[in-house]
Scaffold this motif. Structure first.
Motif, short mmCIF file in Angstrom:
data_model
loop_
_atom_site.label_atom_id
_atom_site.label_comp_id
_atom_site.label_asym_id
_atom_site.label_seq_id
_atom_site.Cartn_x
_atom_site.Cartn_y
_atom_site.Cartn_z
N UNK A 65 43.35 18.86 -50.72
CA UNK A 65 41.92 18.60 -50.61
C UNK A 65 41.43 18.28 -49.20
N UNK A 66 42.28 18.50 -48.20
CA UNK A 66 41.90 18.24 -46.80
C UNK A 66 42.08 19.52 -45.99
N UNK B 289 32.48 14.00 -41.97
CA UNK B 289 31.40 14.84 -41.45
C UNK B 289 30.84 14.35 -40.11
N UNK B 290 30.90 13.04 -39.84
CA UNK B 290 30.33 12.51 -38.60
C UNK B 290 31.14 12.87 -37.36
N UNK B 291 32.37 13.37 -37.53
CA UNK B 291 33.20 13.67 -36.36
C UNK B 291 33.48 15.17 -36.19
N UNK C 168 30.74 24.58 -43.37
CA UNK C 168 31.99 25.10 -43.96
C UNK C 168 32.60 24.06 -44.90
N UNK C 169 32.65 22.80 -44.46
CA UNK C 169 33.19 21.72 -45.30
C UNK C 169 32.40 21.65 -46.61
N UNK D 18 37.55 23.01 -53.34
CA UNK D 18 38.76 23.07 -52.52
C UNK D 18 38.92 21.88 -51.60
N UNK D 19 37.80 21.27 -51.20
CA UNK D 19 37.82 20.18 -50.23
C UNK D 19 37.27 18.92 -50.88
#
Length: 135
Positions: free
Chosen positions: A18-19, A114-116, A124-125, A133-134
């Motif tokens: 999941x990463x 998301x902040x980095x 995309x994320x 998937x993520x």
């Protein structure tokens, strides 16, 4: 007349537990999905193979490359109106993932990060999260 500039990039999508695999380039403050700019007449697969080897020291198996999607957003660090177009592929590879000389750190990120990451990577994320998937 269109005066917006587009930066053409190819990205390597690798997801485990999941990463997603992300990299921090030397001198940068944001993490990016591995990949980079196409050189002159390179195909998507040629760019994918070259960039992933340059950044992660592994060899992409070109015949396993699977198109994921194409995403666009304002390019980080560029003037307003300059966008990055990121064409994403998943592929099998041989070798062990390790940071090259231009990469400071390899890190597995998820939706909480998301902040980095860059603006296009956020899209995309989110897309990969919606596909389950993520995390």
């Amino acid at each position: 007349m269109k005066n917006n500039k587009e930066i053409d990039k190819i990205a390597f999508i690798e997801i485990k537990d999941g990463k997603i695999l992300s990299t921090l380039s030397k001198g940068k403050t944001k993490y990016y999905i591995p990949g980079g700019k196409r050189e002159s007449a390179e195909s998507d697969k040629q760019t994918l193979v070259r960039e992933v080897f340059e950044e992660l020291s592994v060899k992409i198996l070109p015949d396993t490359a699977e198109y994921i999607g194409t995403f666009s957003a304002q390019s980080d660090g560029e003037k307003e109106g300059i966008s990055v177009i990121m064409t994403c592929y998943r592929a099998k590879y041989s070798g062990e993932l390790k940071a090259s000389s231009e990469i400071e750190e390899i890190r597995w990120l998820n939706l909480k990060d998301l902040q980095i990451i860059s603006a296009v990577d956020k899209k995309i994320f989110t897309f990969l999260n919606q596909k389950g998937e993520l995390m």
